[in-house]
Design a protein around this motif. Structure first.
Motif, PDB file in Angstrom:
ATOM      1  N   SER A   9      -9.984 -11.571  -3.981  1.00 22.40           N
ATOM      2  CA  SER A   9      -8.576 -11.586  -3.572  1.00 22.40           C
ATOM      3  C   SER A   9      -7.966 -12.939  -3.919  1.00 22.40           C
ATOM      4  N   PRO A  10      -6.735 -12.941  -4.454  1.00 21.79           N
ATOM      5  CA  PRO A  10      -6.103 -14.238  -4.746  1.00 21.79           C
ATOM      6  C   PRO A  10      -5.609 -14.947  -3.487  1.00 21.79           C
ATOM      7  N   LYS A  11      -5.634 -14.242  -2.341  1.00 22.25           N
ATOM      8  CA  LYS A  11      -5.156 -14.885  -1.103  1.00 22.25           C
ATOM      9  C   LYS A  11      -6.143 -15.955  -0.655  1.00 22.25           C
ATOM     10  N   PRO A  61      -8.895  -6.328  -4.248  1.00 18.50           N
ATOM     11  CA  PRO A  61      -7.779  -5.439  -3.927  1.00 18.50           C
ATOM     12  C   PRO A  61      -7.361  -4.640  -5.150  1.00 18.50           C
ATOM     13  N   LEU A  62      -6.739  -3.485  -4.909  1.00 20.26           N
ATOM     14  CA  LEU A  62      -6.147  -2.702  -5.995  1.00 20.26           C
ATOM     15  C   LEU A  62      -4.748  -3.239  -6.259  1.00 20.26           C
ATOM     16  N   TYR A  63      -4.468  -3.579  -7.494  1.00 22.34           N
ATOM     17  CA  TYR A  63      -3.124  -4.037  -7.869  1.00 22.34           C
ATOM     18  C   TYR A  63      -2.555  -3.082  -8.914  1.00 22.34           C
ATOM     19  N   VAL A  64      -1.409  -2.479  -8.592  1.00 28.54           N
ATOM     20  CA  VAL A  64      -0.728  -1.559  -9.509  1.00 28.54           C
ATOM     21  C   VAL A  64      -1.738  -0.559 -10.113  1.00 28.54           C
ATOM     22  N   ASP A  65      -2.468   0.080  -9.225  1.00 30.38           N
ATOM     23  CA  ASP A  65      -3.469   1.093  -9.591  1.00 30.38           C
ATOM     24  C   ASP A  65      -4.563   0.565 -10.517  1.00 30.38           C
ATOM     25  N   GLY A  66      -4.780  -0.719 -10.540  1.00 31.64           N
ATOM     26  CA  GLY A  66      -5.799  -1.253 -11.432  1.00 31.64           C
ATOM     27  C   GLY A  66      -6.457  -2.516 -10.896  1.00 31.64           C
ATOM     28  N   ASN A  96     -10.248  -2.217  -2.186  1.00 36.62           N
ATOM     29  CA  ASN A  96      -9.386  -1.723  -1.104  1.00 36.62           C
ATOM     30  C   ASN A  96      -7.941  -1.733  -1.558  1.00 36.62           C
ATOM     31  N   ASN A  97      -7.175  -0.794  -0.981  1.00 39.36           N
ATOM     32  CA  ASN A  97      -5.759  -0.718  -1.353  1.00 39.36           C
ATOM     33  C   ASN A  97      -4.891  -0.564  -0.112  1.00 39.36           C
ATOM     34  N   GLY A  98      -3.586  -0.813  -0.300  1.00 36.34           N
ATOM     35  CA  GLY A  98      -2.661  -0.795   0.835  1.00 36.34           C
ATOM     36  C   GLY A  98      -2.301   0.600   1.295  1.00 36.34           C
ATOM     37  N   PHE A  99      -2.106   1.521   0.356  1.00 33.20           N
ATOM     38  CA  PHE A  99      -1.774   2.901   0.732  1.00 33.20           C
ATOM     39  C   PHE A  99      -2.989   3.551   1.381  1.00 33.20           C
ATOM     40  N   ILE A 100      -2.773   4.742   1.958  1.00 30.57           N
ATOM     41  CA  ILE A 100      -3.842   5.268   2.827  1.00 30.57           C
ATOM     42  C   ILE A 100      -5.025   5.882   2.091  1.00 30.57           C
ATOM     43  N   GLY A 132      -6.437  -0.590   3.544  1.00 33.59           N
ATOM     44  CA  GLY A 132      -7.170  -1.865   3.652  1.00 33.59           C
ATOM     45  C   GLY A 132      -6.469  -2.888   4.538  1.00 33.59           C
ATOM     46  N   VAL A 133      -5.126  -2.944   4.420  1.00 31.82           N
ATOM     47  CA  VAL A 133      -4.375  -3.933   5.208  1.00 31.82           C
ATOM     48  C   VAL A 133      -4.550  -3.640   6.701  1.00 31.82           C
ATOM     49  N   MET A 134      -4.415  -2.350   7.035  1.00 29.10           N
ATOM     50  CA  MET A 134      -4.505  -1.965   8.444  1.00 29.10           C
ATOM     51  C   MET A 134      -5.920  -2.165   8.996  1.00 29.10           C
TER      52      MET A 134
HETATM   53  C1  LIG Z   1       0.831  -7.141  -6.805  1.00 26.99           C
HETATM   54  C2  LIG Z   1       0.290  -6.110  -5.858  1.00 26.99           C
HETATM   55  C3  LIG Z   1       0.073  -4.804  -6.307  1.00 26.99           C
HETATM   56  C4  LIG Z   1      -0.426  -3.823  -5.435  1.00 26.99           C
HETATM   57  N1  LIG Z   1      -0.618  -2.562  -5.894  1.00 26.99           N
HETATM   58  C5  LIG Z   1      -1.093  -1.609  -5.048  1.00 26.99           C
HETATM   59  C6  LIG Z   1      -1.265  -0.254  -5.501  1.00 26.99           C
HETATM   60  O1  LIG Z   1      -1.050   0.074  -6.657  1.00 26.99           O
HETATM   61  N2  LIG Z   1      -1.702   0.673  -4.607  1.00 26.99           N
HETATM   62  C7  LIG Z   1      -1.970   0.346  -3.301  1.00 26.99           C
HETATM   63  O2  LIG Z   1      -2.353   1.222  -2.529  1.00 26.99           O
HETATM   64  N3  LIG Z   1      -1.834  -0.936  -2.854  1.00 26.99           N
HETATM   65  C8  LIG Z   1      -1.398  -1.909  -3.679  1.00 26.99           C
HETATM   66  N4  LIG Z   1      -1.251  -3.207  -3.242  1.00 26.99           N
HETATM   67  C9  LIG Z   1      -1.678  -3.546  -1.888  1.00 26.99           C
HETATM   68  C10 LIG Z   1      -3.064  -4.215  -1.866  1.00 26.99           C
HETATM   69  O3  LIG Z   1      -4.017  -3.450  -2.563  1.00 26.99           O
HETATM   70  C11 LIG Z   1      -3.496  -4.379  -0.399  1.00 26.99           C
HETATM   71  O4  LIG Z   1      -2.560  -5.207   0.247  1.00 26.99           O
HETATM   72  C12 LIG Z   1      -4.890  -4.946  -0.244  1.00 26.99           C
HETATM   73  O5  LIG Z   1      -5.322  -4.709   1.081  1.00 26.99           O
HETATM   74  C13 LIG Z   1      -4.948  -6.465  -0.505  1.00 26.99           C
HETATM   75  O6  LIG Z   1      -6.278  -6.869  -0.390  1.00 26.99           O
HETATM   76  P1  LIG Z   1      -6.653  -8.410  -0.132  1.00 26.99           P
HETATM   77  O7  LIG Z   1      -6.105  -8.752   1.234  1.00 26.99           O
HETATM   78  O8  LIG Z   1      -8.140  -8.450  -0.189  1.00 26.99           O
HETATM   79  O9  LIG Z   1      -5.998  -9.213  -1.222  1.00 26.99           O
HETATM   80  C14 LIG Z   1      -0.739  -4.170  -4.091  1.00 26.99           C
HETATM   81  C15 LIG Z   1      -0.521  -5.487  -3.651  1.00 26.99           C
HETATM   82  C16 LIG Z   1      -0.005  -6.446  -4.519  1.00 26.99           C
HETATM   83  C17 LIG Z   1       0.226  -7.854  -4.004  1.00 26.99           C
END
Ligand SMILES: Cc1cc2nc3c(=O)[nH]c(=O)nc-3n(C[C@H](O)[C@H](O)[C@H](O)COP(=O)(O)O)c2cc1C
Length: 248
Positions: A9-11, A61-66, A96-100, A132-134
């Motif tokens: 994660s870049p965080k 984390p998943l970013y923009v489906d990739g 992990n990703n933000g959506f469910i 993942g966020v939740m």
């Molecule tokens: C630039 C960016 C793109 C993202 N793209 C997606 C996405 O395509 N699908 C999704 O479900 N979540 C997406 N997210 C949400 C992250 O996957 C989610 O916040 C994740 O829990 C972050 O993990 P981390 O806290 O380990 O960095 C995106 C977040 C960022 C900042």
């Protein structure tokens, strides 16, 4: 056996990847090394750690489906390094990703699979986690739960002279059980993958999510994002804060 866990994660702080990395490492024995991949300055240090490792676990984390671009840059360098050094390494992935829906991590898993084929590495499989966020927030709620138990115990000692407060313990246990339930799918698959990492076997691609109904997730996500928008993103230590444009 040495396993390298890479938090991608870049965080800087409080990322979901760190939480899942911690959970995954609980199920893996042997020597464990934790690494953080944020910038190109991290590349050579991590590659050095991989040299004598049996397995590597990417937590990202998943970013923009990739795959996030800074991780892709590392993978490009790692591919060359592994081929040059004829490395025999098993690669696992916790995304992990933000959506469910965790299934959204499928394209990311495919990238890792192809990467392994190109780099001459063994693809061990991965776990894709939705919400993942939740799920990451559940660890704060657990700390709050412990703090409330401590506070109630102190109040009980002050008011009644009794150390053991039955109601406080029941409330603590109920909350902790609920938080555990939310994480059950994740724990189940990470335990399975931990066993596969230990044996060096293929685990496959498994997808799970926070165990709450989708309509509850959507409700909380809507409240979160509306609040963030009203506050112009200025919550949670400025994660969503408007960034100043750098002067050219
Ligand atoms: C630039 C960016 C793109 C993202 N793209 C997606 C996405 O395509 N699908 C999704 O479900 N979540 C997406 N997210 C949400 C992250 O996957 C989610 O916040 C994740 O829990 C972050 O993990 P981390 O806290 O380990 O960095 C995106 C977040 C960022 C900042």
């Amino acid at each position: 056996m040495k396993t390298v866990f890479i938090n991608c994660s870049p965080k800087k702080r409080f990322c979901a990847s760190a939480y899942f990395l911690f959970l995954q490492s609980l199920f893996v024995g042997g020597k464990k090394v934790n690494e953080k991949l944020r910038t190109p300055a991290d590349h050579s240090r991590i590659l050095e750690q991989l040299k004598d490792a049996k397995a590597v676990v990417f937590c990202l984390p998943l970013y923009v489906d990739g795959v996030p671009s800074h991780v892709l840059r590392f993978m490009e360098e790692m591919e060359v390094y592994c081929l040059e050094n004829h490395m025999e390494l098993s690669v696992y992935c916790v995304a992990n990703n933000g959506f469910i829906e965790g299934k959204q991590n499928e394209p990311l898993m495919q990238v890792f699979e192809h990467f392994c084929a190109h780099a001459g590495l063994v693809w061990g499989g991965g776990v894709g986690i939705g919400g993942g966020v939740m799920l990451n927030v559940t660890r704060i709620l657990f700390v709050v739960d412990i703090a409330l138990l401590a506070l109630n115990t102190v109040l009980s000692v002050v008011n009644t002279g009794m150390f053991f407060n039955k109601e406080a313990w029941i409330s603590f246990a109920e909350n902790a059980a609920l938080l555990l339930y939310f994480n059950l799918g994740v724990l189940f698959y990470l335990a399975g993958m931990g066993r596969a990492i230990g044996k060096g076997t293929y685990f496959g691609k498994k997808y799970t999510r926070i165990l709450i109904p989708s309509f509850v997730f959507i409700l909380f996500a809507d409240i979160f994002f509306i609040t963030a928008s009203v506050l112009e993103g200025g919550i949670f230590r400025g994660w969503l804060k408007k960034k100043e444009l750098e002067k050219a």
